[in-house]
Each structure stands twice: as C-alpha cells, then as structure tokens.
Design an enzyme around this catalytic site. Structure first.
Site, PDB file in Angstrom:
ATOM      1  N   ALA A  62       0.748  -1.212   0.082  1.00  0.00           N
ATOM      2  CA  ALA A  62       0.090  -0.024   0.161  1.00  0.00           C
ATOM      3  C   ALA A  62       0.972   1.053  -0.004  1.00  0.00           C
ATOM      4  CB  ALA A  62      -0.843   0.113   1.069  1.00  0.00           C
ATOM      5  N   GLY A 105       0.846  -4.896   0.872  1.00  0.00           N
ATOM      6  CA  GLY A 105      -0.375  -5.029   0.193  1.00  0.00           C
ATOM      7  C   GLY A 105       0.018  -5.580  -1.374  1.00  0.00           C
ATOM      8  N   GLU A 108      -0.614  -9.233  -0.343  1.00  0.00           N
ATOM      9  CA  GLU A 108      -1.648  -9.456  -0.141  1.00  0.00           C
ATOM     10  C   GLU A 108      -2.592  -9.589  -1.736  1.00  0.00           C
ATOM     11  OE1 GLU A 108      -1.752  -6.211   2.675  1.00  0.00           O
ATOM     12  OE2 GLU A 108      -3.162  -7.489   3.815  1.00  0.00           O
ATOM     13  N   GLU A 128       4.475  -4.981   7.576  1.00  0.00           N
ATOM     14  CA  GLU A 128       3.605  -3.958   8.107  1.00  0.00           C
ATOM     15  C   GLU A 128       3.788  -3.636   9.728  1.00  0.00           C
ATOM     16  OE1 GLU A 128       2.247  -6.050   5.999  1.00  0.00           O
ATOM     17  OE2 GLU A 128       1.119  -5.414   4.811  1.00  0.00           O
TER      18      GLU A 128
HETATM   19  N1  DAK Z   1       4.686   3.044  -0.573  1.00  0.00           N
HETATM   20  C1  DAK Z   1       4.997   4.348  -1.271  1.00  0.00           C
HETATM   21  N2  DAK Z   1       6.250   4.457  -1.847  1.00  0.00           N
HETATM   22  C2  DAK Z   1       7.082   3.441  -1.861  1.00  0.00           C
HETATM   23  C3  DAK Z   1       6.928   2.293  -1.206  1.00  0.00           C
HETATM   24  C4  DAK Z   1       5.407   1.993  -0.627  1.00  0.00           C
HETATM   25  N3  DAK Z   1       4.956   0.915  -0.186  1.00  0.00           N
HETATM   26  N4  DAK Z   1       7.870   1.310  -1.355  1.00  0.00           N
HETATM   27  C5  DAK Z   1       8.595   1.950  -2.240  1.00  0.00           C
HETATM   28  N5  DAK Z   1       8.265   3.536  -2.535  1.00  0.00           N
HETATM   29  C6  DAK Z   1       8.984   4.396  -2.901  1.00  0.00           C
HETATM   30  C7  DAK Z   1      10.158   5.001  -2.060  1.00  0.00           C
HETATM   31  O1  DAK Z   1       9.829   5.906  -1.282  1.00  0.00           O
HETATM   32  C8  DAK Z   1      11.263   5.595  -3.171  1.00  0.00           C
HETATM   33  O2  DAK Z   1      10.586   6.762  -3.322  1.00  0.00           O
HETATM   34  P1  DAK Z   1      11.358   8.146  -3.577  1.00  0.00           P
HETATM   35  O3  DAK Z   1      12.185   8.238  -2.127  1.00  0.00           O
HETATM   36  O4  DAK Z   1      12.417   7.801  -4.719  1.00  0.00           O
HETATM   37  O5  DAK Z   1      10.470   9.089  -3.861  1.00  0.00           O
HETATM   38  C9  DAK Z   1      10.873   4.677  -4.320  1.00  0.00           C
HETATM   39  O6  DAK Z   1       9.676   4.072  -4.070  1.00  0.00           O
HETATM   40  C10 DAK Z   1      12.080   3.729  -4.315  1.00  0.00           C
HETATM   41  O7  DAK Z   1      12.107   2.876  -3.080  1.00  0.00           O
HETATM   42  P2  DAK Z   1      13.276   2.452  -2.283  1.00  0.00           P
HETATM   43  O8  DAK Z   1      14.468   3.756  -2.616  1.00  0.00           O
HETATM   44  O9  DAK Z   1      13.121   2.086  -0.912  1.00  0.00           O
HETATM   45  O10 DAK Z   1      13.925   1.330  -3.047  1.00  0.00           O
HETATM   46  P3  DAK Z   1      14.957   0.068  -2.569  1.00  0.00           P
HETATM   47  O11 DAK Z   1      15.138  -0.567  -3.854  1.00  0.00           O
HETATM   48  O12 DAK Z   1      16.046   0.633  -1.841  1.00  0.00           O
HETATM   49  O13 DAK Z   1      14.154  -0.594  -1.798  1.00  0.00           O
HETATM   50  C11 DAK Z   1      11.963  -2.044  -0.915  1.00  0.00           C
HETATM   51  C12 DAK Z   1      13.118  -1.644  -2.150  1.00  0.00           C
HETATM   52  C13 DAK Z   1      10.710  -2.480  -1.681  1.00  0.00           C
HETATM   53  C14 DAK Z   1      12.707  -3.090   0.032  1.00  0.00           C
HETATM   54  C15 DAK Z   1      11.592  -0.723  -0.213  1.00  0.00           C
HETATM   55  O14 DAK Z   1      11.199   0.303  -0.739  1.00  0.00           O
HETATM   56  C16 DAK Z   1      10.564  -1.074   0.846  1.00  0.00           C
HETATM   57  O15 DAK Z   1      10.890  -1.627   1.883  1.00  0.00           O
HETATM   58  N6  DAK Z   1       9.397  -0.368   0.579  1.00  0.00           N
HETATM   59  C17 DAK Z   1       8.355  -0.502   1.516  1.00  0.00           C
HETATM   60  C18 DAK Z   1       7.755  -1.857   1.551  1.00  0.00           C
HETATM   61  C19 DAK Z   1       6.617  -2.083   2.677  1.00  0.00           C
HETATM   62  O16 DAK Z   1       6.691  -1.592   3.830  1.00  0.00           O
HETATM   63  N7  DAK Z   1       5.444  -2.375   2.360  1.00  0.00           N
HETATM   64  C20 DAK Z   1       4.424  -2.466   3.068  1.00  0.00           C
HETATM   65  C21 DAK Z   1       3.519  -1.351   2.818  1.00  0.00           C
HETATM   66  S1  DAK Z   1       2.053  -1.011   4.045  1.00  0.00           S
HETATM   67  C22 DAK Z   1      -4.925  -1.159   5.515  1.00  0.00           C
HETATM   68  C23 DAK Z   1      -4.964  -1.283   4.090  1.00  0.00           C
HETATM   69  C24 DAK Z   1      -3.672  -1.842   3.769  1.00  0.00           C
HETATM   70  C25 DAK Z   1      -2.545  -2.001   4.586  1.00  0.00           C
HETATM   71  C26 DAK Z   1      -2.666  -1.695   5.818  1.00  0.00           C
HETATM   72  C27 DAK Z   1      -4.053  -1.199   6.291  1.00  0.00           C
HETATM   73  N8  DAK Z   1      -6.449  -0.698   6.012  1.00  0.00           N
HETATM   74  C28 DAK Z   1      -7.172  -1.116   5.087  1.00  0.00           C
HETATM   75  C29 DAK Z   1      -6.614  -0.420   7.402  1.00  0.00           C
HETATM   76  C30 DAK Z   1      -1.436  -2.403   3.955  1.00  0.00           C
HETATM   77  C31 DAK Z   1      -0.064  -1.697   4.338  1.00  0.00           C
HETATM   78  C32 DAK Z   1       0.905  -1.964   3.696  1.00  0.00           C
HETATM   79  O17 DAK Z   1       1.085  -2.655   2.576  1.00  0.00           O
END
Ligand code: DAK
Length: 259
Positions: A62, A105, A108, A128
């Site tokens: 997400a 997400g 998911e 998360e």
């Molecule tokens: N959201 C927004 N931007 C993201 C992102 C994300 N999930 N993942 C990466 N980006 C963006 C980064 O901010 C960066 O943007 P800039 O800084 O260049 O503007 C760009 O993509 C490149 O990312 P990285 O520089 O981090 O790239 P790396 O190759 O170094 O690392 C990575 C890749 C995938 C390991 C890393 O980006 C990462 O850890 N990303 C986050 C993964 C994550 O935590 N995913 C879970 C997100 S939370 C709900 C509904 C849904 C949810 C919860 C509640 N409700 C209905 C209540 C779901 C939640 C989630 O999915």
C-alpha cells in the site's frame, strides 16, 4: 495511467505501472485496476486475467505516502481499501505473475489472486509490523489459510521477507518459473487455461473457494451439485465428445479473437 491493460487472445494482462513508487497501491491505482477488471470479468471473450508488475517489483505494498498522515476517522469513514472486496468477487481466474518484491499489500494482492506464478527473483513479505500497523487487505486471514497459523504468525510478527523457494515450500507460491522469458511463459500458461470452458473454470474456482467457507460435508454436496449442473452445458458435451472422438476440445470457438 497507473495500470496498463492488454488483451492477448483470451488473456487480459494488467500491468501495475507506478515505477517511481515501486508499484505501490494508492487509491487511484486500486480503482483503476478493479473497475476495469470488473468489466473484463463480464466479457465472454476473457478466460483468464494476469496481474503483473515489472521485472524488479511486483508491488511494494500500500502507498505509505498516501496513508501516513491519515487518522482513524478518515480511514474508517472512507472505508480505506474496502473496495478490494470487489476484486475478490471476480469470477474469472486471476493469476499473479510475481517477479521481484511482493511486499505488504503487494503480497496481499498476490494472495487475492487464484494462482501465484513467481519468477526465481520473487521476494514475499508482510512488513507492516515495522510500520506500526498490521496487514490490511486480508493478509492475516489469507496467509494463515494458505500456510497455517504457525508460519503466518512467524512471518507477520517478524515482518521478514522470504525468497521464492521458501514461499513455494510453505504453499504461498503455486509454481516457480525461470526469470528468462518469465512473462511470456506465464502468458502461455494463462492462454492454455483460458481456452478451457469458462463455465467450468468459474465453477472450479467457486467450489475451491467454497471449501474455505463451509464444512467438508457441505462442501462435498456443493461440489456435487455444481458438477451435476455442468451436464446442462454445451462445454460438457464438447469436452466429452472430443475425448471420445480423439480430438482436441474447442470450448470457446464463438469467442476466439483473431490476433
Ligand atoms: N509506498 C510508497 N512509496 C514507496 C513504497 C510504498 N509502499 N515502497 C517504495 N516506495 C518508494 C520509495 O519511497 C522511493 O521513493 P523516492 O524516495 O524515490 O521518492 C521509491 O519507491 C524507491 O524505493 P526505495 O528507494 O526504498 O527502493 P529500494 O530498492 O532501496 O528498496 C523496497 C525496495 C521494496 C525493499 C523498499 O522500497 C521498501 O521496503 N518499501 C516498503 C515496503 C513496505 O513496507 N510495504 C508495506 C507497505 S504498508 C489497510 C490497508 C492496507 C494496508 C494496511 C492497512 N487498511 C485497510 C486499514 C497495507 C499496508 C501496507 O502494504
């Protein structure tokens, strides 16, 4: 456009297209994807849907930038991400073609699909917990039903990522494909599947999903009734006659597209 759509024969390919955010799912992307897929789902010329990302990332979850500043009232009143329920009602078989990261997400979304075909580079995880939240698009439920309570607890509470071999071993990934020509081979797989009877594909999907909702006894009766009902379809006659006549069945002749 956050999602690119293409139809090849009876297969629709939906490609997530937000490279600057690693295909993170914001509300706009969710609406674009689901509203279009709802239409394809109704089309008799579509027998299978493939959802994919790029070679390096299927989907990083997400959109954290969109969510970060929201408060409880906003999330609750918007029913944030509630629209994913519509995705889970799609009748046409949906394949997730995962190459690279499928996190949060993204994992998911893959689990909402019916089959997960992954390349050798695929990485899965529910990180998360590291953001102070929990999976919100069904992760705690679907991962548990796919891999069991113990593994789901371990993955969700630790937030650790797993490589594709482990994902296949625990039952999250259906099949691993080589990285070379990954999408081409997935589309070939999807084309074969899409050429079966759409009615039988939908019936199979519905019966399998029913097993998650009811007792074994009720599920067996449900399956048998669906099985009986298929004897009222042209596809059953075509499939069985083709076998007896030693030829290939042609289920969707009236809907086949010319390329
Ligand atoms: N959201 C927004 N931007 C993201 C992102 C994300 N999930 N993942 C990466 N980006 C963006 C980064 O901010 C960066 O943007 P800039 O800084 O260049 O503007 C760009 O993509 C490149 O990312 P990285 O520089 O981090 O790239 P790396 O190759 O170094 O690392 C990575 C890749 C995938 C390991 C890393 O980006 C990462 O850890 N990303 C986050 C993964 C994550 O935590 N995913 C879970 C997100 S939370 C709900 C509904 C849904 C949810 C919860 C509640 N409700 C209905 C209540 C779901 C939640 C989630 O999915």
């Amino acid at each position: 456009m956050n999602v690119l759509f293409e139809q090849i024969d009876r297969v629709v390919i939906a490609k997530l297209n937000r490279p600057s955010a690693l295909n993170a799912l914001n509300s706009e992307t969710m609406y674009e994807l689901i509203s279009k897929l709802k239409k394809y789902d109704q089309s008799p010329s579509v027998g299978c849907i493939v959802i994919t990302g790029s070679e390096n990332v299927f989907c990083a979850g997400a959109d954290i930038k969109e969510m970060a500043s929201k408060n409880f009232s906003q999330m609750f009143e918007e029913d944030y991400f509630g629209y994913w329920e519509v995705f889970s009602k799609i009748k046409t078989p949906v394949i997730a073609a995962v190459s690279g990261y499928a996190l949060g997400g993204g994992c998911e979304l893959a689990m909402m699909c019916d089959i997960i075909l992954a390349s050798e580079t695929a990485v899965f995880g529910q990180p998360e917990i590291k953001l102070g939240v929990i999976p919100g698009i069904g992760g705690t439920q679907r991962l548990t039903s796919l891999v069991g309570k113990s593994k789901a607890m371990e993955l969700i509470l630790s937030g650790r990522n797993i490589e594709v071999e482990e994902a296949e071993k625990i039952g999250l990934v259906s099949k691993i494909f080589p990285q070379t020509n990954f999408l081409t081979n997935v589309i070939k797989y999807a084309k074969d599947l899409a050429n079966y009877s759409k009615t039988a594909l939908i019936a199979s999907k519905e019966s399998i999903n029913q097993s998650l909702e009811c007792s074994l006894k009720d599920g067996i009766v449900f399956e048998r009734r669906i099985f009986h009902s298929l004897f009222n379809t042209k596809d059953q006659k075509e499939g069985m006659n083709a076998f007896l006549e030693k030829r290939s069945a042609n289920f969707n002749s009236m809907y086949q597209l010319k390329n």
